[in-house]
Write a protein that holds these residues in place. Sequence first.
Motif, PDB file in Angstrom:
ATOM      1  N   ASP A  41     -26.711  41.153 -48.628  1.00  0.00           N
ATOM      2  CA  ASP A  41     -25.776  40.914 -47.660  1.00  0.00           C
ATOM      3  C   ASP A  41     -24.431  40.556 -48.304  1.00  0.00           C
ATOM      4  OD1 ASP A  41     -26.674  38.678 -49.009  1.00  0.00           O
ATOM      5  OD2 ASP A  41     -26.415  37.241 -47.382  1.00  0.00           O
ATOM      6  N   GLU A  42     -23.179  41.003 -47.520  1.00  0.00           N
ATOM      7  CA  GLU A  42     -21.894  40.527 -48.378  1.00  0.00           C
ATOM      8  C   GLU A  42     -21.617  39.200 -48.069  1.00  0.00           C
ATOM      9  OE1 GLU A  42     -19.782  42.863 -49.756  1.00  0.00           O
ATOM     10  OE2 GLU A  42     -21.491  44.223 -50.020  1.00  0.00           O
ATOM     11  N   LYS A  43     -20.871  38.606 -48.979  1.00  0.00           N
ATOM     12  CA  LYS A  43     -20.308  37.280 -48.802  1.00  0.00           C
ATOM     13  C   LYS A  43     -19.518  37.420 -47.914  1.00  0.00           C
ATOM     14  CE  LYS A  43     -23.257  35.840 -52.092  1.00  0.00           C
ATOM     15  NZ  LYS A  43     -24.597  36.336 -51.315  1.00  0.00           N
ATOM     16  N   LYS A  57     -18.766  43.524 -42.047  1.00  0.00           N
ATOM     17  CA  LYS A  57     -19.808  44.031 -41.230  1.00  0.00           C
ATOM     18  C   LYS A  57     -19.548  45.584 -41.562  1.00  0.00           C
ATOM     19  CE  LYS A  57     -19.260  43.646 -36.906  1.00  0.00           C
ATOM     20  NZ  LYS A  57     -19.368  43.242 -35.359  1.00  0.00           N
ATOM     21  N   ASN A  58     -18.425  45.944 -41.910  1.00  0.00           N
ATOM     22  CA  ASN A  58     -18.395  47.384 -42.076  1.00  0.00           C
ATOM     23  C   ASN A  58     -18.905  47.945 -43.455  1.00  0.00           C
ATOM     24  OD1 ASN A  58     -17.064  48.072 -39.823  1.00  0.00           O
ATOM     25  ND2 ASN A  58     -15.258  47.678 -40.434  1.00  0.00           N
ATOM     26  N   LYS A  59     -18.767  46.789 -44.621  1.00  0.00           N
ATOM     27  CA  LYS A  59     -19.178  46.927 -45.857  1.00  0.00           C
ATOM     28  C   LYS A  59     -20.814  47.036 -45.852  1.00  0.00           C
ATOM     29  CE  LYS A  59     -15.676  44.970 -48.802  1.00  0.00           C
ATOM     30  NZ  LYS A  59     -15.416  43.650 -49.565  1.00  0.00           N
ATOM     31  N   GLY A 110     -27.102  42.123 -40.673  1.00  0.00           N
ATOM     32  CA  GLY A 110     -26.910  40.887 -41.258  1.00  0.00           C
ATOM     33  C   GLY A 110     -26.537  39.675 -40.170  1.00  0.00           C
ATOM     34  N   SER A 111     -25.831  38.648 -40.589  1.00  0.00           N
ATOM     35  CA  SER A 111     -25.600  37.600 -39.661  1.00  0.00           C
ATOM     36  C   SER A 111     -24.368  37.983 -38.727  1.00  0.00           C
ATOM     37  CB  SER A 111     -25.035  36.217 -40.686  1.00  0.00           C
ATOM     38  OG  SER A 111     -24.018  36.562 -41.178  1.00  0.00           O
ATOM     39  N   LEU A 112     -23.745  38.992 -39.108  1.00  0.00           N
ATOM     40  CA  LEU A 112     -22.636  39.160 -38.150  1.00  0.00           C
ATOM     41  C   LEU A 112     -22.973  40.450 -37.304  1.00  0.00           C
ATOM     42  CD1 LEU A 112     -19.656  39.202 -40.671  1.00  0.00           C
ATOM     43  CD2 LEU A 112     -20.142  37.357 -38.954  1.00  0.00           C
ATOM     44  N   LYS A 116     -19.796  49.223 -36.025  1.00  0.00           N
ATOM     45  CA  LYS A 116     -19.873  50.307 -35.027  1.00  0.00           C
ATOM     46  C   LYS A 116     -20.231  51.408 -35.487  1.00  0.00           C
ATOM     47  CE  LYS A 116     -16.480  52.209 -31.605  1.00  0.00           C
ATOM     48  NZ  LYS A 116     -17.303  53.470 -31.528  1.00  0.00           N
ATOM     49  N   LYS A 117     -20.053  51.862 -36.591  1.00  0.00           N
ATOM     50  CA  LYS A 117     -20.719  53.404 -37.200  1.00  0.00           C
ATOM     51  C   LYS A 117     -22.021  53.392 -37.070  1.00  0.00           C
ATOM     52  CE  LYS A 117     -16.888  54.526 -40.252  1.00  0.00           C
ATOM     53  NZ  LYS A 117     -16.547  54.914 -41.646  1.00  0.00           N
ATOM     54  N   VAL A 118     -22.865  52.156 -37.697  1.00  0.00           N
ATOM     55  CA  VAL A 118     -24.282  52.033 -37.505  1.00  0.00           C
ATOM     56  C   VAL A 118     -24.789  52.376 -36.165  1.00  0.00           C
ATOM     57  CG1 VAL A 118     -26.268  50.926 -38.157  1.00  0.00           C
ATOM     58  CG2 VAL A 118     -24.258  50.850 -39.641  1.00  0.00           C
TER      59      VAL A 118
END
Length: 160
Positions: A41-43, A57-59, A110-112, A116-118
Amino acid sequence: MKKIEIVCIGKLKEKYLKEAYEEYNKRLKLYCKLTTIELSDEKIPTNASLKDEEITKNKEGEKILAKLPENAFIIALIIEGQTKTSTELANFLDGVYLNGINHIVFVVGGSLGLSKKVVDRANLKLSFSSMTFPHQLFRIMLIEQIYRIFKISANETYHK
């Protein structure tokens, strides 16, 4: 053999959740080849703005998209998705298999949530509930439902 993948952000950390996941994974070996891809997950910055959350979220979405096979049927798990009973989902996936697709990928954000792309890449947007669940617990719920779906499709009694 049917191939199921779960692509998700984050890892199972608690021992009891890992054990539950492994138990269902072991049971599923009779029905499919299950692969789980856990992505880091991204921080999220403290007091993140909506823009910061969208960037995060995009990352995560880019990491997910890089793991999605071109020829697979993609199911994005999102609160806003369609709801189905276990039997309805089993019947739906039986139809996917009958159309010659033997590779299904479930995507858990993830938590967010998912970018949109996914979501746009998904063939099916599916919701388990309008409630929010802890990420790790949801993974157990998902693998249990995958097992239940195969039992339903095999006309076995587990699901009743």
